[in-house]
Design a protein around this motif. Structure first.
Motif, PDB file in Angstrom:
ATOM      1  N   ILE A   1      -2.780   0.501  -4.270  1.00 15.03           N
ATOM      2  CA  ILE A   1      -2.476  -1.036  -3.771  1.00 15.03           C
ATOM      3  C   ILE A   1      -2.110  -1.931  -4.627  1.00 15.03           C
ATOM      4  O   ILE A   1      -2.517  -2.182  -5.917  1.00 15.03           O
ATOM      5  CB  ILE A   1      -3.483  -1.748  -3.173  1.00 15.03           C
ATOM      6  CG1 ILE A   1      -4.430  -0.918  -2.012  1.00 15.03           C
ATOM      7  CG2 ILE A   1      -3.247  -3.080  -2.569  1.00 15.03           C
ATOM      8  CD1 ILE A   1      -5.523  -1.489  -1.737  1.00 15.03           C
TER       9      ILE A   1
ATOM     10  N   VAL B   1      -4.219   7.041  -3.172  1.00 15.94           N
ATOM     11  CA  VAL B   1      -3.705   5.697  -2.534  1.00 15.94           C
ATOM     12  C   VAL B   1      -3.729   4.665  -3.357  1.00 15.94           C
ATOM     13  O   VAL B   1      -4.756   4.353  -4.187  1.00 15.94           O
ATOM     14  CB  VAL B   1      -4.501   5.400  -1.308  1.00 15.94           C
ATOM     15  CG1 VAL B   1      -4.423   4.232  -0.592  1.00 15.94           C
ATOM     16  CG2 VAL B   1      -4.675   6.607  -0.454  1.00 15.94           C
TER      17      VAL B   1
ATOM     18  N   SER C   1       0.519   5.183   0.023  1.00 20.79           N
ATOM     19  CA  SER C   1      -0.317   6.428   0.260  1.00 20.79           C
ATOM     20  C   SER C   1       0.225   7.835  -0.103  1.00 20.79           C
ATOM     21  O   SER C   1       1.488   8.136   0.514  1.00 20.79           O
ATOM     22  CB  SER C   1      -0.654   6.574   1.960  1.00 20.79           C
ATOM     23  OG  SER C   1      -1.622   7.652   2.016  1.00 20.79           O
TER      24      SER C   1
ATOM     25  N   ALA D   1      -6.607   0.650   3.532  1.00 22.23           N
ATOM     26  CA  ALA D   1      -6.469   1.841   2.499  1.00 22.23           C
ATOM     27  C   ALA D   1      -7.670   2.406   2.248  1.00 22.23           C
ATOM     28  O   ALA D   1      -7.590   3.850   2.356  1.00 22.23           O
ATOM     29  CB  ALA D   1      -5.969   1.117   1.374  1.00 22.23           C
TER      30      ALA D   1
ATOM     31  N   ARG E   1      -7.966   7.067   2.733  1.00 23.49           N
ATOM     32  CA  ARG E   1      -7.810   7.685   1.502  1.00 23.49           C
ATOM     33  C   ARG E   1      -8.708   9.031   1.333  1.00 23.49           C
ATOM     34  O   ARG E   1      -8.103   9.736   0.714  1.00 23.49           O
ATOM     35  CB  ARG E   1      -8.360   6.829   0.616  1.00 23.49           C
ATOM     36  CG  ARG E   1      -9.863   6.898   0.333  1.00 23.49           C
ATOM     37  CD  ARG E   1     -10.135   5.891  -1.025  1.00 23.49           C
ATOM     38  NE  ARG E   1     -11.667   5.794  -1.272  1.00 23.49           N
ATOM     39  CZ  ARG E   1     -12.252   6.190  -2.324  1.00 23.49           C
ATOM     40  NH1 ARG E   1     -11.275   6.113  -3.331  1.00 23.49           N
ATOM     41  NH2 ARG E   1     -13.568   6.046  -2.606  1.00 23.49           N
TER      42      ARG E   1
ATOM     43  N   VAL F   1       0.733  -1.378  -0.082  1.00 20.05           N
ATOM     44  CA  VAL F   1       0.116  -0.053   0.038  1.00 20.05           C
ATOM     45  C   VAL F   1       0.961   1.106  -0.057  1.00 20.05           C
ATOM     46  O   VAL F   1       1.666   1.264   0.693  1.00 20.05           O
ATOM     47  CB  VAL F   1      -0.978  -0.050   1.218  1.00 20.05           C
ATOM     48  CG1 VAL F   1      -1.764   1.384   1.439  1.00 20.05           C
ATOM     49  CG2 VAL F   1      -1.883  -1.195   1.215  1.00 20.05           C
TER      50      VAL F   1
END
Length: 95
Positions: free
Chosen positions: A15, A13, A8, A36, A40, A6
Protein backbone atom coordinates in the motif's frame (compact mmCIF):
# COMPACT_ATOMS: atom_id res chain seq x y z
CA UNK A 1 -5.61 14.68 1.48
CA UNK A 2 -4.38 11.10 1.24
CA UNK A 3 -3.77 9.11 -1.92
CA UNK A 4 -3.84 5.32 -1.41
CA UNK A 5 -2.60 2.86 -4.04
CA UNK A 6 -2.79 -0.89 -3.39
CA UNK A 7 -0.56 -3.16 -5.46
CA UNK A 8 -1.08 -6.91 -5.21
CA UNK A 9 1.97 -8.76 -6.53
CA UNK A 10 2.93 -12.43 -6.57
CA UNK A 11 5.26 -12.10 -3.58
CA UNK A 12 3.71 -9.22 -1.60
CA UNK A 13 0.86 -6.77 -1.20
CA UNK A 14 1.89 -3.16 -0.86
CA UNK A 15 0.00 0.00 0.00
CA UNK A 16 1.66 3.22 -1.16
CA UNK A 17 0.52 6.40 0.55
CA UNK A 18 0.92 10.03 -0.47
CA UNK A 19 -0.17 13.04 1.59
CA UNK A 20 -1.30 13.18 5.21
CA UNK A 21 -2.65 10.55 7.60
CA UNK A 22 -4.96 12.85 9.54
CA UNK A 23 -8.64 13.32 10.29
CA UNK A 24 -11.02 11.52 7.95
CA UNK A 25 -8.10 10.01 6.03
CA UNK A 26 -7.31 7.76 8.99
CA UNK A 27 -10.63 5.95 8.43
CA UNK A 28 -9.96 5.71 4.69
CA UNK A 29 -6.56 4.17 5.34
CA UNK A 30 -8.03 1.66 7.77
CA UNK A 31 -10.59 0.56 5.16
CA UNK A 32 -7.91 0.19 2.48
CA UNK A 33 -5.67 -1.77 4.86
CA UNK A 34 -8.50 -4.12 5.88
CA UNK A 35 -9.22 -4.86 2.23
CA UNK A 36 -5.53 -5.42 1.37
CA UNK A 37 -4.99 -7.53 4.49
CA UNK A 38 -7.95 -9.77 3.60
CA UNK A 39 -6.52 -10.55 0.15
CA UNK A 40 -2.86 -11.02 1.07
CA UNK A 41 -3.06 -14.75 1.92
CA UNK A 42 0.41 -15.59 3.28
CA UNK A 43 2.18 -12.78 1.41
CA UNK A 44 3.79 -9.95 3.37
CA UNK A 45 1.89 -6.67 3.57
CA UNK A 46 3.99 -3.53 3.25
CA UNK A 47 2.88 0.02 3.93
CA UNK A 48 4.97 2.60 2.06
CA UNK A 49 5.06 5.85 4.05
CA UNK A 50 7.86 7.54 2.09
CA UNK A 51 5.54 10.19 0.62
CA UNK A 52 3.69 11.02 3.85
CA UNK A 53 4.21 14.60 4.98
CA UNK A 54 2.09 14.69 8.15
CA UNK A 55 0.51 12.28 10.59
CA UNK A 56 -1.71 12.95 13.61
CA UNK A 57 -2.06 10.91 16.83
CA UNK A 58 -4.92 8.81 15.43
CA UNK A 59 -2.83 8.06 12.34
CA UNK A 60 0.15 7.04 14.48
CA UNK A 61 -2.05 4.76 16.56
CA UNK A 62 -3.46 3.15 13.41
CA UNK A 63 0.05 2.52 12.08
CA UNK A 64 0.94 0.90 15.41
CA UNK A 65 -2.04 -1.44 15.08
CA UNK A 66 -1.01 -2.31 11.52
CA UNK A 67 2.49 -3.11 12.79
CA UNK A 68 1.06 -5.34 15.51
CA UNK A 69 -0.72 -7.34 12.81
CA UNK A 70 2.54 -7.86 10.93
CA UNK A 71 2.45 -5.04 8.39
CA UNK A 72 5.92 -3.79 7.45
CA UNK A 73 6.17 0.00 7.70
CA UNK A 74 8.53 1.59 5.16
CA UNK A 75 9.56 5.18 5.86
CA UNK A 76 12.01 7.87 4.83
CA UNK A 77 12.79 11.27 6.25
CA UNK A 78 13.74 11.98 9.83
CA UNK A 79 10.20 12.44 11.20
CA UNK A 80 8.63 9.36 9.62
CA UNK A 81 11.63 7.15 10.41
CA UNK A 82 11.42 8.30 14.04
CA UNK A 83 7.69 7.52 14.18
CA UNK A 84 8.19 4.06 12.66
CA UNK A 85 11.12 3.24 14.95
CA UNK A 86 9.08 4.32 17.96
CA UNK A 87 6.16 2.12 16.86
CA UNK A 88 8.46 -0.86 16.26
CA UNK A 89 10.01 -0.41 19.71
CA UNK A 90 6.80 0.19 21.67
CA UNK A 91 4.37 -2.10 19.80
CA UNK A 92 5.56 -5.68 19.22
CA UNK A 93 4.40 -7.38 16.02
CA UNK A 94 2.22 -10.48 16.42
CA UNK A 95 1.27 -11.18 12.87
Amino acid sequence: MLRINVDSEIDQVSIKLEGSITGIWVDELESAWRSANAQRDSRPLRLDLRDIDHIDKAGSYLLALFHCFGTELIASGVLMIDIVQSIEHDWPAHG
